[in-house]
Each structure stands twice: as C-alpha cells, then as structure tokens.
Design an enzyme around this catalytic site. Structure first.
Site, mmCIF file in Angstrom:
data_model
loop_
_atom_site.group_PDB
_atom_site.id
_atom_site.type_symbol
_atom_site.label_atom_id
_atom_site.label_comp_id
_atom_site.label_asym_id
_atom_site.label_seq_id
_atom_site.Cartn_x
_atom_site.Cartn_y
_atom_site.Cartn_z
ATOM 1 C CG ASN A 65 77.648 70.669 9.240
ATOM 2 O OD1 ASN A 65 78.149 70.375 10.325
ATOM 3 N ND2 ASN A 65 76.342 70.626 9.023
ATOM 4 C CG ASP A 70 73.159 46.705 21.748
ATOM 5 O OD1 ASP A 70 73.873 47.712 21.924
ATOM 6 O OD2 ASP A 70 72.400 46.560 20.752
ATOM 7 C CG HIS A 120 69.921 71.106 9.595
ATOM 8 N ND1 HIS A 120 70.667 71.036 8.444
ATOM 9 C CD2 HIS A 120 70.727 70.649 10.579
ATOM 10 C CE1 HIS A 120 71.863 70.556 8.712
ATOM 11 N NE2 HIS A 120 71.917 70.322 10.018
ATOM 12 C CB SER A 127 62.457 60.479 21.686
ATOM 13 O OG SER A 127 63.741 60.370 21.104
ATOM 14 C CE LYS A 128 69.261 60.412 24.390
ATOM 15 N NZ LYS A 128 69.691 59.075 24.895
ATOM 16 C CE1 TYR A 161 68.894 60.653 19.681
ATOM 17 C CE2 TYR A 161 69.611 62.868 19.080
ATOM 18 C CZ TYR A 161 69.813 61.685 19.779
ATOM 19 O OH TYR A 161 70.921 61.548 20.589
ATOM 20 C CB ILE A 167 78.967 56.464 22.696
ATOM 21 C CG1 ILE A 167 78.948 57.571 21.635
ATOM 22 C CG2 ILE A 167 79.560 56.988 24.004
ATOM 23 C CD1 ILE A 167 77.987 58.708 21.921
ATOM 24 C CB THR A 223 71.901 64.341 22.820
ATOM 25 O OG1 THR A 223 72.274 65.239 21.786
ATOM 26 C CG2 THR A 223 70.384 64.318 22.903
ATOM 27 C CG ASP A 224 74.744 68.915 21.825
ATOM 28 O OD1 ASP A 224 74.097 68.077 21.168
ATOM 29 O OD2 ASP A 224 75.759 69.494 21.373
ATOM 30 C CD GLU A 225 70.860 66.404 17.875
ATOM 31 O OE1 GLU A 225 69.687 66.311 17.501
ATOM 32 O OE2 GLU A 225 71.822 65.998 17.197
HETATM 33 P P1 NAD Z 1 74.301 54.102 18.317
HETATM 34 O O1 NAD Z 1 73.084 54.264 17.477
HETATM 35 O O2 NAD Z 1 75.623 53.892 17.684
HETATM 36 O O3 NAD Z 1 74.084 52.878 19.330
HETATM 37 C C1 NAD Z 1 72.870 52.644 19.987
HETATM 38 C C2 NAD Z 1 72.889 51.217 20.527
HETATM 39 O O4 NAD Z 1 71.646 50.985 21.212
HETATM 40 C C3 NAD Z 1 73.013 50.151 19.430
HETATM 41 O O5 NAD Z 1 73.974 49.177 19.793
HETATM 42 C C4 NAD Z 1 71.614 49.537 19.369
HETATM 43 O O6 NAD Z 1 71.620 48.156 18.988
HETATM 44 C C5 NAD Z 1 71.143 49.712 20.815
HETATM 45 N N1 NAD Z 1 69.674 49.742 20.906
HETATM 46 C C6 NAD Z 1 68.828 50.478 20.138
HETATM 47 N N2 NAD Z 1 67.542 50.215 20.491
HETATM 48 C C7 NAD Z 1 67.596 49.328 21.516
HETATM 49 C C8 NAD Z 1 66.609 48.682 22.313
HETATM 50 N N3 NAD Z 1 65.300 48.897 22.114
HETATM 51 N N4 NAD Z 1 67.020 47.828 23.290
HETATM 52 C C9 NAD Z 1 68.337 47.596 23.500
HETATM 53 N N5 NAD Z 1 69.312 48.151 22.753
HETATM 54 C C10 NAD Z 1 68.946 49.021 21.778
HETATM 55 O O7 NAD Z 1 74.292 55.377 19.270
HETATM 56 P P2 NAD Z 1 75.517 56.221 19.867
HETATM 57 O O8 NAD Z 1 75.871 57.274 18.918
HETATM 58 O O9 NAD Z 1 76.528 55.303 20.394
HETATM 59 O O10 NAD Z 1 74.752 56.928 21.086
HETATM 60 C C11 NAD Z 1 74.655 56.299 22.344
HETATM 61 C C12 NAD Z 1 73.909 57.214 23.292
HETATM 62 O O11 NAD Z 1 74.601 58.460 23.417
HETATM 63 C C13 NAD Z 1 72.502 57.548 22.834
HETATM 64 O O12 NAD Z 1 71.669 57.557 23.974
HETATM 65 C C14 NAD Z 1 72.627 58.950 22.244
HETATM 66 O O13 NAD Z 1 71.420 59.652 22.376
HETATM 67 C C15 NAD Z 1 73.723 59.531 23.105
HETATM 68 N N6 NAD Z 1 74.553 60.568 22.457
HETATM 69 C C16 NAD Z 1 75.129 60.329 21.239
HETATM 70 C C17 NAD Z 1 75.961 61.316 20.691
HETATM 71 C C18 NAD Z 1 76.647 61.111 19.364
HETATM 72 O O14 NAD Z 1 77.256 62.047 18.845
HETATM 73 N N7 NAD Z 1 76.629 59.934 18.781
HETATM 74 C C19 NAD Z 1 76.176 62.510 21.371
HETATM 75 C C20 NAD Z 1 75.539 62.715 22.607
HETATM 76 C C21 NAD Z 1 74.744 61.720 23.152
HETATM 77 O O1 DAU Z 2 74.780 66.732 19.156
HETATM 78 C C1 DAU Z 2 74.758 65.407 19.567
HETATM 79 C C2 DAU Z 2 74.086 64.565 18.518
HETATM 80 O O2 DAU Z 2 75.007 64.474 17.428
HETATM 81 C C3 DAU Z 2 73.696 63.169 19.003
HETATM 82 O O3 DAU Z 2 72.733 63.287 20.012
HETATM 83 C C4 DAU Z 2 73.142 62.330 17.847
HETATM 84 O O4 DAU Z 2 72.887 61.010 18.299
HETATM 85 C C5 DAU Z 2 74.178 62.290 16.750
HETATM 86 O O5 DAU Z 2 73.661 61.600 15.637
HETATM 87 C C6 DAU Z 2 74.578 63.709 16.335
HETATM 88 O O6 DAU Z 2 73.481 64.374 15.659
HETATM 89 P P1 DAU Z 2 73.705 65.296 14.370
HETATM 90 O O7 DAU Z 2 72.437 65.376 13.637
HETATM 91 O O8 DAU Z 2 74.383 66.561 14.719
HETATM 92 O O9 DAU Z 2 74.795 64.374 13.603
HETATM 93 P P2 DAU Z 2 74.939 63.960 12.069
HETATM 94 O O10 DAU Z 2 76.264 63.272 11.953
HETATM 95 O O11 DAU Z 2 73.742 63.258 11.539
HETATM 96 O O12 DAU Z 2 75.037 65.353 11.332
HETATM 97 C C7 DAU Z 2 76.049 66.300 11.656
HETATM 98 C C8 DAU Z 2 75.797 67.547 10.810
HETATM 99 O O13 DAU Z 2 76.066 67.228 9.432
HETATM 100 C C9 DAU Z 2 74.377 68.041 10.851
HETATM 101 O O14 DAU Z 2 74.369 69.461 10.791
HETATM 102 C C10 DAU Z 2 73.735 67.460 9.586
HETATM 103 C C11 DAU Z 2 74.905 67.435 8.616
HETATM 104 N N1 DAU Z 2 74.866 66.328 7.617
HETATM 105 C C12 DAU Z 2 74.687 65.054 8.087
HETATM 106 C C13 DAU Z 2 74.639 63.986 7.231
HETATM 107 C C14 DAU Z 2 74.426 62.584 7.742
HETATM 108 C C15 DAU Z 2 75.036 66.581 6.257
HETATM 109 O O15 DAU Z 2 75.235 67.747 5.849
HETATM 110 N N2 DAU Z 2 74.984 65.528 5.394
HETATM 111 C C16 DAU Z 2 74.767 64.237 5.808
HETATM 112 O O16 DAU Z 2 74.727 63.328 4.960
#
Ligand code: NAD
Ligand code: DAU
Length: 354
Positions: free
Chosen positions: A259, A38, A294, A163-164, A160, A17, A135-137
């Site tokens: 899913n 980063d 889960h 911690s968020k 996770y 993101i 995050t919504d989690e």
């Molecule tokens: P990501 O794992 O793709 O990227 C995380 C980045 O943070 C990486 O570039 C990593 O190198 C950097 N990082 C990790 N530890 C670090 C540290 N100690 N110091 C400096 N940099 C560090 O994550 P993402 O999916 O892009 O998520 C970004 C943010 O958005 C997170 O805070 C996550 O909780 C939040 N978020 C993600 C989602 C999702 O669906 N991916 C949804 C809602 C919120």
């Molecule tokens: O809701 C926001 C969150 O979405 C973010 O805060 C997290 O950073 C991001 O990783 C994501 O979390 P999820 O656990 O929902 O995403 P993930 O892609 O890991 O999994 C999506 C769903 O699919 C979940 O119900 C678990 C399931 N899954 C995931 C993987 C990786 C499977 O069934 N098989 C898999 O191999």
C-alpha cells in the site's frame, strides 16, 4: 419490439465494476437485451451510465435482490437467459461497522436470484448461465510468498469476505444439487473510473485534490494485486461466453503493490498532474489505526484463465494509474456529487472519530 438473441440480467450495474460490464455488453452485443438491476444504494449511481440511456438494447430496473418474490416475478416477466451477478455490499470497512447489510444482500440476495433462476430454468438449461462475480478475499491472506489458485481453500476473515465466500458456496451448491448452470470468477482489487471514493485509490485522489490527510492503515505494509477495471470487464465477457460450466476462474493483474509504495506513486502522479511541487502530496500521508482483521497480502494466479481462455490484462499499472487520475480530475463534478450527503456521515465515523 426487436427480437433479441439473449436477455441478460446484470445485477449491480450502477456500481463501479457493474457499470463497466453493462457498457461493454450493451455496446458490443446489440442483439442482446441488457437489463441492469440495481437498488441504487450509496454506491450505485446512474450517472455512471448516462451514455447508455437511449440505447435500444438497454433497460434499467430499480430493485432490491433481497426481495425474493420480486426476483421471481422479474424472471417471469423478462425471461432472462443469463445472469451476471455483481450486486453486493462491497466495502470491507463498512462490513466491520455493519455486517448485517452484507449478510442480507450478499447471501440472502444471491440465494433469491439462484431460486429465481432455478425455478424458471428448471425445464430447459440450454443457453442459460448464472455467472457469479466474486473476490480473491474469500481465500484469506497470504504470507510473503505464494498465490491464490482456484484450488486454494476458502479462509475469509472479514464479514464482507465471509459473506462473499458463503454466496460462492451457495452458487456451487445449486449447481451440484440442482444442476444450475453456473460459473464463478474471483478477482483481485480493481481500480479505474467510477469507483466510489471510499476505496483506497479514489479516496486518496479525492483527498489529495482537497489537501486532506491520506489515512494509511497500520504501517501501509499490506499488499494488494491491482487490476484495471476495464480488464476485469473484458475477462467477464470472455468467461461468460467461453467459460466451462461449473468452473471457477481467478482474475488478477499480476501487479502486486505494498500500500505505502502504491500511495507514493499516486502522490507523485497527482503532484505532476496538479502541477504542484514534487513531494507536496506525500506530506499528507498520515498513519492511522489498522483495519481490524486486516489481511496482509492478496495475490492471484490467473494462469487458468490465461491458458484456457486466452485472457491477459491489457494495461501496465503506470498507464492505468495515469488514466485513472485523469478521469477523476476531469470529472470533479462526479466526485463532488457522490461525496455529499450520506458519504460525509460515513467519512466522519470512519476517519474523524478513529
Ligand atoms: P460497488 O459497491 O461499487 O457496487 C455495488 C452495486 O450493487 C451498487 O450499484 C449497489 O447499488 C448495488 N447493490 C447493493 N445492494 C443491492 C441490493 N440489495 N439489490 C440490488 N442492488 C444492490 O461494488 P463493485 O466494487 O463494483 O463490486 C461489484 C462486485 O464485484 C461485487 O460483487 C464485489 O464483491 C466484486 N468484486 C469487487 C472487486 C473490487 O475491487 N471492487 C474485486 C473483486 C470482486
Ligand atoms: O481484493 C478484492 C477486494 O478489493 C474486493 O473484493 C472489495 O470489494 C474491494 O473493496 C477491495 O477490498 P480492499 O479492502 O482490498 O480495498 P480497499 O480499497 O478498501 O483497501 C485497499 C488497501 O488499502 C487495504 O489494504 C486497506 C488499505 N486502506 C484502505 C483505505 C480505504 C488504507 O490504508 N486506508 C484507507 O483509507
């Protein structure tokens, strides 16, 4: 050197993101200097930002937010006016395998940034903002009905999400106790280009392309609310510029998918794009042991953001999935590069030994 109107620190900008947020801000605001900080963990990849390397308003800083002294020094050196904090350990399955990294980066790292902002902004809060991306989690799990609103009580279940949640509470505490100007957003599941292929959609695209099994946790009945990553980046831009200090905004796609249903759509899009007979990819679906703890269902009510700041998602899911699949198929080198090395070890632990 050009005099910039603002100096904005974006943490985690080499991740999924973060890279979209950095690109948006660098291109849209040439009079802001954007600092992408980063650590470049396995999830951080500067190849995500190759197109920005020569931009005069873009800087990269390799640093670890867990190093508090370094954060204080960087604030002193660059006089940041704003922080958009995305750096985090973000994958739920990794947090189950190794919670401590999540505690260090997501909690201690966030407090280090809060301390640096508090110290350097203490005499002048004007124009300053600490924007924490969450995050919504943190809200836990829904049953069959209802939505998460900004008033929903926190009830995180994984290391996770706990911690968020903890970092969200600390950001609010620094506002309430020290007057630190902050805003928080809580977003649903993102998908799109540049997502590390350990998360559901890019993992399954990668496995389909390589004819590998698609490991569906449990019965595939868990529900997620999916948002195209560029729409999240746009929401972050709007909240950064127009959000009310001290507030929380939920961001979501109003786009819930079980899913297994989403996986079937993905399989059929992949068959079409790879010109394979219909039904080929679905044969790869393999039900595996469920994720511990889960959460059953996430669904976001983003009405506050829509009403107050006029944000809406721009893409229909079908369009978003098609764009996403095209991106991964057109960037197979990117996929091959990020799935070598450390990732292979992780994959072995997570799936082969499951
Ligand atoms: P990501 O794992 O793709 O990227 C995380 C980045 O943070 C990486 O570039 C990593 O190198 C950097 N990082 C990790 N530890 C670090 C540290 N100690 N110091 C400096 N940099 C560090 O994550 P993402 O999916 O892009 O998520 C970004 C943010 O958005 C997170 O805070 C996550 O909780 C939040 N978020 C993600 C989602 C999702 O669906 N991916 C949804 C809602 C919120
Ligand atoms: O809701 C926001 C969150 O979405 C973010 O805060 C997290 O950073 C991001 O990783 C994501 O979390 P999820 O656990 O929902 O995403 P993930 O892609 O890991 O999994 C999506 C769903 O699919 C979940 O119900 C678990 C399931 N899954 C995931 C993987 C990786 C499977 O069934 N098989 C898999 O191999």
């Amino acid at each position: 050197m050009k005099d910039f109107k603002k100096h904005i620190l974006i943490t985690g900008g080499a991740g999924f993101i973060g890279s979209h947020v950095v690109r948006l801000f660098v291109n849209k605001y040439p009079d802001y200097c954007i600092y992408n900080l980063d650590k470049l963990t396995y999830a951080g990849n500067l190849a995500n930002l190759k197109d920005l390397e020569d931009k005069p308003n873009y800087r990269f800083i390799k640093a670890d937010i867990v190093d508090g002294e370094h954060m204080l020094n960087l604030f002193a050196e660059h006089k940041f006016d704003g922080v958009i904090h995305l750096a985090a350990e973000s994958h739920v399955d990794r947090s189950i395998a190794n919670p401590m990294e999540f505690i260090m980066t997501n909690i201690v790292g966030t407090v280090n940034l809060l301390n640096a902002a508090k110290f350097h902004w203490q005499n002048d809060h004007s124009g300053k903002l600490f924007f924490h991306i969450s995050t919504d989690e943190v809200y836990g799990s829904l049953g069959e009905e209802g939505f998460f609103t900004e008033e929903t009580s926190y009830d995180p279940h994984s290391p996770y999400s706990a911690s968020k949640a903890s970092s969200d509470h600390l950001v609010r505490a620094y506002h309430d106790t020290f007057g630190l100007p902050m805003v928080i957003s809580n977003c649903s599941n993102n998908y799109g280009p540049n997502q590390f292929p350990e998360k559901l959609i890019p993992l399954f695209i990668n496995n389909i392309r390589n004819n590998k099994p698609l490991p569906v946790y449990g019965k595939g009945e868990n529900v997620r609310d999916w948002l195209y990553v560029v729409d999240h980046a746009n929401a972050i831009d709007i909240i950064y510029h127009k959000g009310r200090i001290g507030e929380t905004y939920n961001i979501g796609g109003n786009n819930e998918w079980k899913n297994i249903d989403l996986i079937r759509v993905l399989c059929s899009v992949m068959d079409e794009k790879l010109k394979r007979p219909a039904g080929t990819s679905e044969k790869l679906i393999t039900f595996v042991k469920d994720r511990a703890g889960h959460d059953l269902r996430y669904a976001i009510d983003s009405g506050k953001l829509q009403r107050e700041l006029d944000w809406t998602p721009s893409l229909q899911f079908e369009q978003g999935v098609s764009l996403t699949v095209d991106w991964y198929l057109n960037n197979q080198d990117w996929l091959d590069e990020v799935t070598s090395g450390e990732y292979l070890k992780y994959y072995e632990e997570q799936y082969v030994k499951r």
